[in-house]
Design a protein around this motif. Structure first.
Motif, PDB file in Angstrom:
ATOM      1  N   THR A 145       0.836  -1.196   0.000  1.00  0.00           N
ATOM      2  CA  THR A 145       0.000   0.000   0.000  1.00  0.00           C
ATOM      3  C   THR A 145       0.871   1.246   0.000  1.00  0.00           C
ATOM      4  OG1 THR A 145      -1.797  -1.098   1.195  1.00  0.00           O
ATOM      5  CG2 THR A 145      -1.769   1.308   1.224  1.00  0.00           C
ATOM      6  N   VAL A 146       0.615   2.125  -0.970  1.00  0.00           N
ATOM      7  CA  VAL A 146       1.218   3.449  -1.001  1.00  0.00           C
ATOM      8  C   VAL A 146       0.244   4.402  -0.323  1.00  0.00           C
ATOM      9  CG1 VAL A 146       2.179   5.288  -2.435  1.00  0.00           C
ATOM     10  CG2 VAL A 146       2.377   2.897  -3.173  1.00  0.00           C
ATOM     11  N   SER A 147       0.693   5.090   0.709  1.00  0.00           N
ATOM     12  CA  SER A 147      -0.187   5.980   1.465  1.00  0.00           C
ATOM     13  C   SER A 147      -0.725   7.090   0.569  1.00  0.00           C
ATOM     14  CB  SER A 147       0.558   6.585   2.647  1.00  0.00           C
ATOM     15  OG  SER A 147       1.042   5.580   3.517  1.00  0.00           O
ATOM     16  N   ALA A 148      -1.840   7.681   0.991  1.00  0.00           N
ATOM     17  CA  ALA A 148      -2.445   8.775   0.228  1.00  0.00           C
ATOM     18  C   ALA A 148      -1.487   9.954   0.114  1.00  0.00           C
ATOM     19  CB  ALA A 148      -3.744   9.217   0.897  1.00  0.00           C
ATOM     20  N   ASP A 149      -1.447  10.544  -1.076  1.00  0.00           N
ATOM     21  CA  ASP A 149      -0.629  11.724  -1.352  1.00  0.00           C
ATOM     22  C   ASP A 149       0.835  11.490  -1.008  1.00  0.00           C
ATOM     23  OD1 ASP A 149      -2.910  13.343  -2.148  1.00  0.00           O
ATOM     24  OD2 ASP A 149      -3.433  13.397  -0.018  1.00  0.00           O
ATOM     25  N   SER A 150       1.325  10.335  -1.423  1.00  0.00           N
ATOM     26  CA  SER A 150       2.721   9.950  -1.170  1.00  0.00           C
ATOM     27  C   SER A 150       3.343   9.414  -2.451  1.00  0.00           C
ATOM     28  CB  SER A 150       2.795   8.887  -0.064  1.00  0.00           C
ATOM     29  OG  SER A 150       2.271   9.367   1.153  1.00  0.00           O
ATOM     30  N   THR A 151       4.667   9.291  -2.419  1.00  0.00           N
ATOM     31  CA  THR A 151       5.406   8.708  -3.536  1.00  0.00           C
ATOM     32  C   THR A 151       6.369   7.660  -2.998  1.00  0.00           C
ATOM     33  OG1 THR A 151       5.304  10.775  -4.812  1.00  0.00           O
ATOM     34  CG2 THR A 151       6.967   9.154  -5.473  1.00  0.00           C
ATOM     35  N   ASP A 152       6.253   6.436  -3.491  1.00  0.00           N
ATOM     36  CA  ASP A 152       7.173   5.358  -3.122  1.00  0.00           C
ATOM     37  C   ASP A 152       8.007   4.972  -4.334  1.00  0.00           C
ATOM     38  OD1 ASP A 152       6.056   5.478  -0.648  1.00  0.00           O
ATOM     39  OD2 ASP A 152       5.307   3.416  -0.619  1.00  0.00           O
ATOM     40  N   THR A 153       9.248   4.594  -4.075  1.00  0.00           N
ATOM     41  CA  THR A 153      10.197   4.266  -5.142  1.00  0.00           C
ATOM     42  C   THR A 153      10.481   2.770  -5.138  1.00  0.00           C
ATOM     43  OG1 THR A 153      11.218   6.455  -4.987  1.00  0.00           O
ATOM     44  CG2 THR A 153      12.499   4.722  -6.061  1.00  0.00           C
ATOM     45  N   PHE A 154      10.506   2.193  -6.334  1.00  0.00           N
ATOM     46  CA  PHE A 154      10.746   0.759  -6.506  1.00  0.00           C
ATOM     47  C   PHE A 154      11.886   0.553  -7.500  1.00  0.00           C
ATOM     48  CE2 PHE A 154       6.378   1.613  -5.462  1.00  0.00           C
ATOM     49  CZ  PHE A 154       6.077   0.702  -4.476  1.00  0.00           C
ATOM     50  N   ARG A 155      12.583  -0.552  -7.341  1.00  0.00           N
ATOM     51  CA  ARG A 155      13.692  -0.875  -8.244  1.00  0.00           C
ATOM     52  C   ARG A 155      13.572  -2.301  -8.752  1.00  0.00           C
ATOM     53  NH1 ARG A 155      19.434   1.646  -6.099  1.00  0.00           N
ATOM     54  NH2 ARG A 155      18.978   3.826  -6.599  1.00  0.00           N
ATOM     55  N   VAL A 156      13.956  -2.474 -10.015  1.00  0.00           N
ATOM     56  CA  VAL A 156      14.012  -3.805 -10.615  1.00  0.00           C
ATOM     57  C   VAL A 156      15.484  -4.176 -10.788  1.00  0.00           C
ATOM     58  CG1 VAL A 156      13.417  -5.244 -12.591  1.00  0.00           C
ATOM     59  CG2 VAL A 156      11.835  -3.447 -11.831  1.00  0.00           C
ATOM     60  N   TYR A 157      15.879  -5.274 -10.149  1.00  0.00           N
ATOM     61  CA  TYR A 157      17.246  -5.779 -10.245  1.00  0.00           C
ATOM     62  C   TYR A 157      17.254  -7.095 -11.008  1.00  0.00           C
ATOM     63  CZ  TYR A 157      18.867  -2.460  -6.681  1.00  0.00           C
ATOM     64  OH  TYR A 157      19.199  -1.324  -5.991  1.00  0.00           O
ATOM     65  N   ALA A 158      18.369  -7.355 -11.690  1.00  0.00           N
ATOM     66  CA  ALA A 158      18.515  -8.602 -12.438  1.00  0.00           C
ATOM     67  C   ALA A 158      19.733  -9.367 -11.945  1.00  0.00           C
ATOM     68  CB  ALA A 158      18.660  -8.327 -13.934  1.00  0.00           C
ATOM     69  N   THR A 159      19.627 -10.693 -12.000  1.00  0.00           N
ATOM     70  CA  THR A 159      20.794 -11.560 -11.872  1.00  0.00           C
ATOM     71  C   THR A 159      21.150 -12.021 -13.274  1.00  0.00           C
ATOM     72  OG1 THR A 159      20.224 -12.316  -9.646  1.00  0.00           O
ATOM     73  CG2 THR A 159      21.663 -13.730 -10.953  1.00  0.00           C
ATOM     74  N   ILE A 160      22.373 -11.677 -13.698  1.00  0.00           N
ATOM     75  CA  ILE A 160      22.821 -12.007 -15.059  1.00  0.00           C
ATOM     76  C   ILE A 160      23.714 -13.238 -14.999  1.00  0.00           C
ATOM     77  CG2 ILE A 160      23.996 -11.162 -17.119  1.00  0.00           C
ATOM     78  CD1 ILE A 160      21.392  -9.692 -16.383  1.00  0.00           C
ATOM     79  N   ASN A 161      23.380 -14.217 -15.803  1.00  0.00           N
ATOM     80  CA  ASN A 161      24.120 -15.472 -15.792  1.00  0.00           C
ATOM     81  C   ASN A 161      25.530 -15.323 -16.349  1.00  0.00           C
ATOM     82  OD1 ASN A 161      21.945 -16.949 -14.722  1.00  0.00           O
ATOM     83  ND2 ASN A 161      21.064 -17.256 -16.764  1.00  0.00           N
ATOM     84  N   SER A 162      26.343 -16.302 -16.105  1.00  0.00           N
ATOM     85  CA  SER A 162      27.698 -16.352 -16.656  1.00  0.00           C
ATOM     86  C   SER A 162      27.649 -16.257 -18.176  1.00  0.00           C
ATOM     87  CB  SER A 162      28.362 -17.669 -16.236  1.00  0.00           C
ATOM     88  OG  SER A 162      29.361 -18.053 -17.138  1.00  0.00           O
ATOM     89  N   SER A 163      28.678 -15.648 -18.745  1.00  0.00           N
ATOM     90  CA  SER A 163      28.727 -15.484 -20.213  1.00  0.00           C
ATOM     91  C   SER A 163      28.749 -16.822 -20.939  1.00  0.00           C
ATOM     92  CB  SER A 163      29.959 -14.662 -20.603  1.00  0.00           C
ATOM     93  OG  SER A 163      31.157 -15.313 -20.195  1.00  0.00           O
ATOM     94  N   HIS A 164      29.086 -17.927 -20.258  1.00  0.00           N
ATOM     95  CA  HIS A 164      29.074 -19.245 -20.897  1.00  0.00           C
ATOM     96  C   HIS A 164      27.655 -19.668 -21.285  1.00  0.00           C
ATOM     97  CE1 HIS A 164      33.285 -20.177 -20.510  1.00  0.00           C
ATOM     98  NE2 HIS A 164      33.279 -19.963 -19.201  1.00  0.00           N
ATOM     99  N   ASN A 165      26.650 -19.028 -20.709  1.00  0.00           N
ATOM    100  CA  ASN A 165      25.263 -19.403 -20.997  1.00  0.00           C
ATOM    101  C   ASN A 165      24.675 -18.717 -22.222  1.00  0.00           C
ATOM    102  OD1 ASN A 165      25.627 -20.643 -18.565  1.00  0.00           O
ATOM    103  ND2 ASN A 165      23.803 -19.837 -17.579  1.00  0.00           N
ATOM    104  N   TYR A 166      25.399 -17.801 -22.833  1.00  0.00           N
ATOM    105  CA  TYR A 166      24.777 -16.949 -23.838  1.00  0.00           C
ATOM    106  C   TYR A 166      24.642 -17.598 -25.207  1.00  0.00           C
ATOM    107  CZ  TYR A 166      25.893 -13.245 -20.478  1.00  0.00           C
ATOM    108  OH  TYR A 166      26.013 -12.487 -19.356  1.00  0.00           O
ATOM    109  N   GLY A 167      25.316 -18.683 -25.448  1.00  0.00           N
ATOM    110  CA  GLY A 167      25.242 -19.289 -26.765  1.00  0.00           C
ATOM    111  C   GLY A 167      25.836 -18.371 -27.819  1.00  0.00           C
ATOM    112  N   SER A 168      25.024 -18.030 -28.824  1.00  0.00           N
ATOM    113  CA  SER A 168      25.520 -17.197 -29.926  1.00  0.00           C
ATOM    114  C   SER A 168      25.533 -15.713 -29.571  1.00  0.00           C
ATOM    115  CB  SER A 168      24.644 -17.409 -31.170  1.00  0.00           C
ATOM    116  OG  SER A 168      23.302 -17.053 -30.881  1.00  0.00           O
TER     117      SER A 168
END
Length: 282
Positions: A124-147
């Motif tokens: 719940t974001v309170s009334a008349d407020s601003t909340d900040t969110f972040r999206v983080y990634a886990t990136i696999n080893s470069s051996h997984n990338y194939g081509s």
């Protein structure tokens, strides 16, 4: 004296609407100030790279609190087949501060297709407020990338994602929502260069009108990572009216414009010495 009264009443109709239909009640999504610019991100050749920030967005409420238990995002890859994006990303996390609100397994991702963060509990974001969110990634080893040599991804909360977002008021009514938070391309590599903007300036020689001589200066830093050196010279970033300019280390590049005649760029550095006009960052 006499008192006269009239007990006749005209009927009056009342109409009650929900709070969510008020024009003063809404939810707005926007990009956060710390959302990453387009850049190269160093990744490992064996283990995964965690906590790669892909997007920061804000949810602002006006006139009412807003509760939700799911919010969709869209991840876009430069690769064309589903296998590549699932090999690159181990997982995505949605966080508020240090709290992990939801996780998406990388195996579920399809480029350009919205996928929801399903929260463990209602937020719940309170009334008349601003909340900040972040999206983080886990990136696999470069051996997984194939081509895929240097895969590039961006994560966004698109206008379509916001339309599918269902924040509710305390009565369970869906609130109006608008906005978006489009991410920037993050390119993953085991070796390359990270460029960071420092400052820019424009110094006119004469403010009398069009065709004024002036100097445009752009300062940025270049950091090499991995096993390869990075080189840069003035001819590597030609622009429409001359060459773009920047710094290696902490130097300054100046682009001088003379009327409508075009421009010439000068690349300098206070920390790196050029050899035959080429700067090398180890």
């Amino acid at each position: 004296g006499a008192i006269m009264t009239d007990s006749t009443l005209d009927p009056v109709s009342f109409y009650f609407d929900t709070l969510s239909n008020s024009t003063d009640v809404k939810v707005t999504v926007s990009k956060g100030s710390s959302s990453p610019l387009a850049q190269m991100v160093e990744v490992g050749t064996t283990g995964s790279t965690q906590n790669v920030l892909m997007n920061e967005f804000k949810i602002k409420t006006t006139g009412s609190a807003a509760s939700f238990d799911s919010i969709p995002v869209t991840i876009t890859s430069t690769q064309t087949d589903t296998k590549d994006i699932t090999d690159v990303v181990g997982e995505l996390q949605l966080r508020h501060g240090s709290d992990v609100l939801a996780t998406i397994d990388g195996a579920s991702l399809v480029s350009g297709v919205a996928i929801p963060f399903n929260l463990d509990t209602t937020y719940t974001v309170s009334a008349d407020s601003t909340d900040t969110f972040r999206v983080y990634a886990t990136i696999n080893s470069s051996h997984n990338y194939g081509s895929s040599v240097n895969p590039s991804l961006l994560v966004s909360v698109t206008t379509g994602n916001v339309a599918a977002f269902v924040p509710e008021d305390s009565n369970g009514d869906t609130l109006d929502r608008a906005g978006s938070a489009v991410g920037e391309i993050q390119t993953f590599a085991t070796a390359g260069a990270q460029v960071s903007y420092v400052s820019g300036s424009y110094i006119p020689y004469d403010a009398s009108g069009s065709g004024v001589d002036g100097t445009i200066g752009i300062t940025f830093t270049v950091t090499a990572f991995g096993s390869d050196d990075v080189t840069l010279n003035e001819a590597q970033a030609a622009g429409a009216d001359g060459e773009a300019a920047g710094t290696i280390g902490t130097g300054v590049v100046v682009n001088t414009i003379t009327g409508a005649a075009g421009a010439g760029a000068i690349l300098t550095s206070s920390t790196t010495t050029a050899s035959d006009g080429v700067f090398t960052v180890s």
